[in-house]
Design a protein around this motif. Structure first.
Motif, mmCIF file in Angstrom:
data_model
loop_
_atom_site.group_PDB
_atom_site.id
_atom_site.type_symbol
_atom_site.label_atom_id
_atom_site.label_comp_id
_atom_site.label_asym_id
_atom_site.label_seq_id
_atom_site.Cartn_x
_atom_site.Cartn_y
_atom_site.Cartn_z
ATOM 1 N N CYS A 1 0.839 -1.209 0.000
ATOM 2 C CA CYS A 1 0.000 0.000 0.000
ATOM 3 C C CYS A 1 0.870 1.254 0.000
ATOM 4 C CB CYS A 1 -0.928 0.008 1.212
ATOM 5 S SG CYS A 1 -2.334 -1.112 1.081
ATOM 6 N N HIS A 2 1.937 1.208 0.775
ATOM 7 C CA HIS A 2 2.858 2.348 0.832
ATOM 8 C C HIS A 2 3.506 2.602 -0.532
ATOM 9 C CE1 HIS A 2 5.963 5.066 2.375
ATOM 10 N NE2 HIS A 2 6.841 4.321 1.711
ATOM 11 N N SER B 1 14.904 -9.069 0.493
ATOM 12 C CA SER B 1 15.761 -8.006 -0.050
ATOM 13 C C SER B 1 16.056 -6.989 1.044
ATOM 14 C CB SER B 1 15.091 -7.297 -1.233
ATOM 15 O OG SER B 1 13.918 -6.605 -0.817
ATOM 16 N N GLU B 2 17.148 -6.247 0.882
ATOM 17 C CA GLU B 2 17.482 -5.150 1.796
ATOM 18 C C GLU B 2 16.359 -4.115 1.793
ATOM 19 O OE1 GLU B 2 19.907 -4.634 3.856
ATOM 20 O OE2 GLU B 2 21.535 -6.004 3.283
ATOM 21 N N PHE B 3 15.797 -3.889 0.602
ATOM 22 C CA PHE B 3 14.762 -2.868 0.448
ATOM 23 C C PHE B 3 13.543 -3.188 1.304
ATOM 24 C CE2 PHE B 3 10.964 -1.314 -1.903
ATOM 25 C CZ PHE B 3 11.180 0.042 -1.731
ATOM 26 N N VAL B 4 13.042 -4.416 1.235
ATOM 27 C CA VAL B 4 11.851 -4.767 2.016
ATOM 28 C C VAL B 4 12.172 -4.797 3.509
ATOM 29 C CG1 VAL B 4 12.051 -7.301 1.932
ATOM 30 C CG2 VAL B 4 9.797 -6.236 2.053
ATOM 31 N N ALA B 5 13.410 -5.132 3.867
ATOM 32 C CA ALA B 5 13.810 -5.131 5.277
ATOM 33 C C ALA B 5 13.786 -3.713 5.846
ATOM 34 C CB ALA B 5 15.211 -5.728 5.421
ATOM 35 N N GLU B 6 14.443 -2.793 5.141
ATOM 36 C CA GLU B 6 14.531 -1.411 5.621
ATOM 37 C C GLU B 6 13.167 -0.735 5.623
ATOM 38 O OE1 GLU B 6 17.428 0.367 3.089
ATOM 39 O OE2 GLU B 6 19.077 -0.868 3.873
ATOM 40 N N LYS B 7 12.388 -0.950 4.561
ATOM 41 C CA LYS B 7 11.082 -0.305 4.451
ATOM 42 C C LYS B 7 10.119 -0.830 5.516
ATOM 43 C CE LYS B 7 10.288 2.273 1.665
ATOM 44 N NZ LYS B 7 10.395 3.743 1.668
ATOM 45 N N ARG C 1 -1.498 3.750 -1.862
ATOM 46 C CA ARG C 1 -2.888 3.450 -1.545
ATOM 47 C C ARG C 1 -3.095 3.580 -0.040
ATOM 48 N NH1 ARG C 1 -4.067 -1.582 -1.801
ATOM 49 N NH2 ARG C 1 -2.091 -2.542 -2.447
ATOM 50 N N GLU C 2 -4.326 3.757 0.364
ATOM 51 C CA GLU C 2 -4.633 3.846 1.791
ATOM 52 C C GLU C 2 -4.349 2.512 2.466
ATOM 53 O OE1 GLU C 2 -8.385 4.936 4.797
ATOM 54 O OE2 GLU C 2 -8.616 5.083 2.627
ATOM 55 N N ILE C 3 -3.626 2.562 3.564
ATOM 56 C CA ILE C 3 -3.294 1.345 4.304
ATOM 57 C C ILE C 3 -4.477 0.943 5.176
ATOM 58 C CG2 ILE C 3 -1.785 0.358 6.078
ATOM 59 C CD1 ILE C 3 0.426 2.254 5.039
ATOM 60 N N LEU D 1 6.342 -1.528 -10.622
ATOM 61 C CA LEU D 1 6.326 -0.323 -9.793
ATOM 62 C C LEU D 1 6.359 -0.665 -8.305
ATOM 63 C CD1 LEU D 1 3.484 1.577 -11.703
ATOM 64 C CD2 LEU D 1 5.944 1.904 -11.977
ATOM 65 N N ALA D 2 6.019 -1.892 -7.943
ATOM 66 C CA ALA D 2 5.959 -2.289 -6.530
ATOM 67 C C ALA D 2 6.347 -3.751 -6.393
ATOM 68 C CB ALA D 2 4.557 -2.058 -5.974
ATOM 69 N N GLU D 3 7.440 -3.993 -5.667
ATOM 70 C CA GLU D 3 7.993 -5.339 -5.584
ATOM 71 C C GLU D 3 8.831 -5.430 -4.318
ATOM 72 O OE1 GLU D 3 7.176 -8.426 -7.556
ATOM 73 O OE2 GLU D 3 7.709 -7.030 -9.149
#
Length: 381
Positions: free
Chosen positions: A125-126, A154-160, A130-132, A284-286
């Motif tokens: 959603c982020h 991934s590092e990206f999903v960990a940090e986010k 989109r609204e969470i 766009l979102a992964e």
């Protein structure tokens, strides 16, 4: 060592259609079995209660019970009680849960639990602005905080995820992987001019951006054609077929050069990748691009999104091209370059396969996961 997995999906004919979580997890489970581990899978919210075997892997389908009110909450208790019974009976050492919708938030297990971050609803959603959903956020945050160990793809999903849940938990990053022996390039099957997109037809994967990209490309190269493979999702914004919306965004000339096959089986998919000239991944979102490493393993040149998760997989200009999917002209130019410069495309594809073998071989990745499980066996809760 006996490891259990609590999953919303798993690829098997007795279960509903599975997507990325199911495919990537099944690759890992097969590799863990090969290394001598015992594996049990619990799939929840199913149509019937059933236990069956997928080779050496035991699958439990846990039926969704429907009630006039509190269906989710009451099912949480049913699932939790059932799993704890099997944990005791089958002597399970560790259970792994997913982050998606926080299914484990209100569950208490008698053994340590690992959470794998594939990308929560909050995360997606982020990314998609989109609204969470507050209920999902609350469950996902609670489940994240109570897990004994966190693995991220991934590092990206960990940090986010840490950021979204206002946390600083230690996270072990272990990418998804594939069996390299199952992905052997066959350059004799290539069909010149075929551009392949494979994955769900859904807005977040950049499929609508691809329509504009192909409109640009067809003006530069009228000999190319676009092949789409995957499930057609209902668009979140317009509440109708994404394939229909995609067609409406194509120019008259581009529309003549697009073919949509729908869903094909895994073996046929590998044949189609081998036959394609270039693959495209404008997501766009992964959290991690399984399709990207599959294309790399099959020695296929590709143009990928330049968003953060892709940069962890692809070296731009070496193992693939990274371009912002909203930069339609530039994306089209890179595709055309790979179509017309055969030497460049071949060299890039070979480097991509070499990188995939080195970094995404599931037999090596399985050992990293086992190290995490070993660290928890016998741990006091």
């Amino acid at each position: 060592m006996h490891i259990a997995f609590l999953l919303p999906e798993y690829p098997h004919e007795k279960l509903p259609k599975s997507a990325g979580i199911g495919t990537s997890t099944k690759n890992l489970l097969k590799a863990l079995v090969d290394k001598g581990l015992k594996i049990t899978v619990f799939t929840y919210f199913q149509d019937v209660q059933e236990v069956f075997q997928d080779g050496d892997i035991t699958i439990h389908k846990i039926k969704l019970r429907k009630y006039p009110v509190l269906t989710w909450k009451l099912n949480e208790g049913i699932i939790n009680k059932y799993i704890n019974k099997i944990i005791k009976k089958d002597k399970i050492d560790v259970i792994e849960v997913v982050d998606w919708t926080g299914i484990s938030a209100n569950m208490n297990f008698q053994i340590p639990q690992v959470m794998r971050l594939h990308g929560s609803d909050t995360f997606f959603c982020h990314l998609e602005e989109r609204e969470i959903k507050q209920a999902n956020f609350n469950r996902e945050q609670k489940a994240f905080q109570k897990a004994n160990k966190i693995i991220a793809v991934s590092e990206f999903v960990a940090e986010k995820t840490n950021s979204l849940f206002a946390s600083n938990k230690e996270v072990t990053v272990i990418p998804n992987g594939i069996y390299m022996n199952d992905f052997k390039p066959n350059t004799t099957k290539k069909v010149d001019g075929t551009i392949l997109y494979f994955g769900t037809l859904i807005r977040k994967k950049g499929i609508l951006e691809l329509a504009y990209i192909f409109n640009e490309l067809i003006q530069k190269n009228s000999n190319c054609q676009l092949l789409l493979v995957g499930n057609d999702a209902k668009d979140a914004k317009e509440q109708r077929s994404t394939w229909k919306i995609f067609q409406e965004k194509l120019s008259a000339e581009a529309l003549k050069k697009v073919n949509y096959l729908g869903v094909v089986d895994y073996n046929r998919m590998k044949e189609l990748i081998n036959e394609a000239s270039v693959c495209v991944f404008p997501s766009l979102a992964e959290s991690f691009g399984m399709v990207t490493i599959e294309a790399m393993a099959l020695e296929k040149p590709f143009v990928n999104t330049d968003y953060p998760w892709a940069k962890e997989i692809v070296e731009d200009g070496e193992t693939g091209f990274l371009v912002n999917p909203k930069s339609h002209t530039e994306f089209a130019e890179k595709i055309n370059l790979l179509l017309t410069d055969k030497e460049l495309a071949s060299n890039m594809a070979k480097k991509g396969r070499a990188a995939a073998i080195k970094r995404f071989d599931i037999t090596k990745i399985a050992a990293q996961n086992i190290a995490v499980y070993n660290s928890l066996v016998g741990a006091k809760l």
